[in-house]
Scaffold this active site. Structure first.
Site, PDB file in Angstrom:
ATOM      1  N   ARG A 190       0.795  -1.225   0.000  1.00 25.18           N
ATOM      2  CA  ARG A 190       0.000   0.000   0.000  1.00 25.18           C
ATOM      3  C   ARG A 190       0.829   1.277   0.000  1.00 25.18           C
ATOM      4  NH1 ARG A 190      -3.598  -3.125   2.249  1.00 25.18           N
ATOM      5  NH2 ARG A 190      -1.704  -4.092   3.015  1.00 25.18           N
ATOM      6  N   THR A 191       1.741   1.369   0.963  1.00 23.00           N
ATOM      7  CA  THR A 191       2.436   2.644   1.160  1.00 23.00           C
ATOM      8  C   THR A 191       3.279   3.005  -0.051  1.00 23.00           C
ATOM      9  OG1 THR A 191       2.479   2.157   3.521  1.00 23.00           O
ATOM     10  CG2 THR A 191       3.898   3.929   2.777  1.00 23.00           C
TER      11      THR A 191
ATOM     12  N   LYS B 179      25.561  -5.657  -1.019  1.00 25.14           N
ATOM     13  CA  LYS B 179      27.010  -5.797  -1.229  1.00 25.14           C
ATOM     14  C   LYS B 179      27.790  -5.164  -0.085  1.00 25.14           C
ATOM     15  CE  LYS B 179      26.400  -5.628  -6.233  1.00 25.14           C
ATOM     16  NZ  LYS B 179      26.567  -4.771  -7.397  1.00 25.14           N
TER      17      LYS B 179
ATOM     18  N   ARG C 176      11.515   3.914   3.761  1.00 30.60           N
ATOM     19  CA  ARG C 176      11.042   2.970   4.791  1.00 30.60           C
ATOM     20  C   ARG C 176      12.234   2.129   5.210  1.00 30.60           C
ATOM     21  NH1 ARG C 176       5.801  -0.835   4.792  1.00 30.60           N
ATOM     22  NH2 ARG C 176       4.957   1.173   5.410  1.00 30.60           N
TER      23      ARG C 176
ATOM     24  N   HIS D  26       5.218   6.243  11.698  1.00 31.92           N
ATOM     25  CA  HIS D  26       4.685   6.069  10.340  1.00 31.92           C
ATOM     26  C   HIS D  26       3.744   7.263  10.135  1.00 31.92           C
ATOM     27  CE1 HIS D  26       3.394   4.407   6.679  1.00 31.92           C
ATOM     28  NE2 HIS D  26       3.016   3.206   7.043  1.00 31.92           N
TER      29      HIS D  26
END
Ligand code: ASP
Length: 317
Positions: free
Chosen positions: A58-59, A86, A108, A136
């Site tokens: 969703r986000t 890496k 995020r 959030h």
């Protein structure tokens, strides 16, 4: 009304007036998003990079759509397959991206505080799309817009946030926002999923759903965040559903016009009954998704105006 922030890292630093400013602009974007032609130009010429170090459906889709609707060039970095694997550090990745001159960085990250750290190293606007158990902010803003539109106000409401509170950045951001707007917030859940010392923060804490939901205007359910649990926090999902899963019987304790919310992704039959989630007379879960796009358009629009404004001057809208 002013909005002077350079970044959107959390709800904590926002003034109630800034929250209202974002929501008022988001209301206008809800109208735009319902038109056949959904294009605005607030972000035209700007580059938006989405960096998701943790899974999202969703986000990420919502931020991408929000940027595209406002005319930004939007790039999604596949962080799972990136140089991080890496051995590159978060800061090196950020500095590399910074050298490409993005204007908006949407991040995020699984670690609390990682997005704040990154914001100190780059010279574009940074939006926190969820950092660990910390914040959030756009979720809390979209929840606030959903509540304000459904209830006609965003103050003096009784709101129950239920379930896995201790692992939830959604609960944390909502608690801060709803408190700033002068609502009465209750937390409902088993003691094992309640942050220690939470009672000292001026919220009421309930272990029993029937008591916790009594006469509330809003019931906000949370997902059991298994990926953040390292031990046995609940006896079994069956037992959890029995005691804390929202079904018609438990919902009957709330006000007859109480709305039901869930940030998604939902575990039907664990924290919420499927029929309640789908009941269009009670559940506003789909509205939350719709509000998400509008809120992210508003937040990026306001931050972009501040990018263009002379230093230390917020925009007036
Ligand atoms: N989607 C929300 C988050 O990223 C809620 C959840 O995952 O349960 O925090």
């Amino acid at each position: 009304m002013t909005f002077s922030a350079r970044h959107l890292l959390g709800i904590e630093p926002l003034h109630p007036v800034e929250i209202t400013t974002i929501l008022d602009l988001a209301d206008k974007y809800v109208d735009l998003n319902r038109q056949p032609n959904k294009h605005g130009d607030a972000l035209r010429g700007l580059t938006q990079i989405n960096m998701f170090f943790e899974n999202s459906t969703r986000t990420q889709a919502s931020f991408e759509l929000a940027g595209k609707r406002l005319g930004a060039d939007v790039m999604n970095m596949a962080m799972q397959a990136s140089s991080i694997k890496k051995g590159e550090t978060l800061i090196d990745t950020a500095l590399t991206l910074n050298a490409m001159h993005p204007d908006l960085l949407v991040v995020r990250h699984p670690h609390s505080g990682a997005v704040d750290l990154l914001a100190q190293k780059v010279n574009c606007a940074v939006l926190n799309a969820g950092d660990g158990k910390h914040e959030h902010p756009t979720q809390a803003l979209l929840d606030a817009l959903t509540i304000r539109r459904a209830k006609g106000r965003l103050h003096r409401l009784n709101i129950a946030i239920c379930g896995d509170i201790s692992h939830s950045r959604v609960a944390r951001s909502n608690l801060i926002l709803l408190g700033k707007m002068e609502n009465r917030v209750r937390l409902v859940g088993p003691p094992t999923l309640m942050p220690s010392g939470i009672g000292e923060f001026g919220v009421e804490v309930y272990e029993d759903m029937a008591e916790g939901l009594k006469d509330v205007d809003v019931v906000m359910m949370l997902r059991l965040q298994r990926e953040r649990m390292d031990g046995g926090f609940i006896p079994s999902e069956r037992e959890y559903y029995h005691r804390y899963g929202l079904d018609a019987e438990k919902l009957a304790h709330a006000k007859p016009d109480a709305i039901v919310m869930h940030p998604g992704p939902m575990n039907r039959g664990v924290e919420i009954d499927g029929d309640i989630a789908d009941d269009i007379n009670r559940s506003v879960i789909q509205e939350q998704v719709e509000m998400g796009v509008a809120v992210r358009m508003a937040a990026m629009d306001l931050l972009a105006r501040n990018l263009r404004a002379p230093k230390d001057e917020g925009v007036y809208v």
